[in-house]
Enzyme design. Structure first.
Site, mmCIF file in Angstrom:
data_model
loop_
_atom_site.group_PDB
_atom_site.id
_atom_site.type_symbol
_atom_site.label_atom_id
_atom_site.label_comp_id
_atom_site.label_asym_id
_atom_site.label_seq_id
_atom_site.Cartn_x
_atom_site.Cartn_y
_atom_site.Cartn_z
ATOM 1 N N GLU A 9 -2.775 -10.872 32.124
ATOM 2 C CA GLU A 9 -2.445 -10.446 30.873
ATOM 3 C C GLU A 9 -2.134 -10.876 30.085
ATOM 4 O O GLU A 9 -0.861 -11.318 30.478
ATOM 5 C CB GLU A 9 -3.236 -9.146 30.213
ATOM 6 N N CYS A 13 -1.553 1.726 28.361
ATOM 7 C CA CYS A 13 -1.088 0.663 27.957
ATOM 8 C C CYS A 13 -2.984 0.309 28.345
ATOM 9 O O CYS A 13 -3.598 1.177 27.819
ATOM 10 C CB CYS A 13 -0.815 -0.139 29.503
#
EC number: 5.3.3.2
Length: 197
Positions: free
Chosen positions: A132, A83
């Site tokens: 996010e 990620c």
């Protein structure tokens, strides 16, 4: 070591440190500006573009990574395969492929888009906030891993049942279940019904 959004600063051509910038987005994922990486994660957090990768082997097992202890955000916890954050203007797919290679020393043999998810996850240990707009990717890995020890403490391939056991006893990133649950339809399509995802 390659300089990427996973590192907080890098040296410019004149020898000074430059901050890593993240791409700020609105609720629809439209770019609205940039912010320095650490500042974007300070409470209450600024909504920024990110990506999460879920790679599987040919047996349908998910590749997990344990984040290196030296990382300032969520060190030592288990999380998805890879990620991170694209550079401003970088396509999330390109960033996902690039960071997977940089962190794991391997390129996916298949990588496909699996949707997006928006979340706000405070990390109680660091005090940082993951706010996010996350682009999800699923794929296959068939080559031997060569993890970067500055990024990754350990790796493990797990079945769905093994993940449930591990998740009950080991620390995981605050965002892990959110991104996995959002990616599950694409994961099931990739791995088939017998894999149990």
């Amino acid at each position: 070591m390659p300089i990427t959004p996973a590192t907080s600063t890098h040296s410019s051509s004149n020898g000074t440190a430059e901050a890593i910038l993240l791409e700020l987005v609105d609720e629809n994922g439209t770019t609205i500006g940039t912010a320095e990486k650490l500042a974007a994660h300070q409470p209450p957090g600024q909504l920024h573009r990110a990506f999460s990768v879920f790679l599987f082997d040919e047996q349908g097992r998910l590749l997990l990574q344990q984040r290196a202890l030296g990382k300032y955000h969520s060190p030592g916890v288990w999380s998805n395969t890879c990620c991170g954050h694209p550079y401003p203007g970088e396509a999330p797919f390109a960033a996902a492929a690039r960071r997977t290679h940089e962190e794991l020393g391997v390129s996916p043999s298949l990588l496909a888009e699996a949707g997006t998810v928006r979340y706000n996850h405070p990390d109680p240990d660091s005090g940082l906030v993951e706010q996010e707009f996350n682009h999800l990717f699923v794929g296959l890995v068939q080559s031997p891993l060569r993890p970067d020890a500055e990024e990754i403490g350990d790796t493990a391939f797990v079945t769905a049942a093994e993940l449930a056991e591990r998740h009950a006893k080991d620390p995981f990133s605050s965002w892990f279940m959110t991104v996995l649950d959002a990616a599950r339809p694409a994961v099931r399509e990739l791995t088939g019904p017998s894999a149990g995802w």
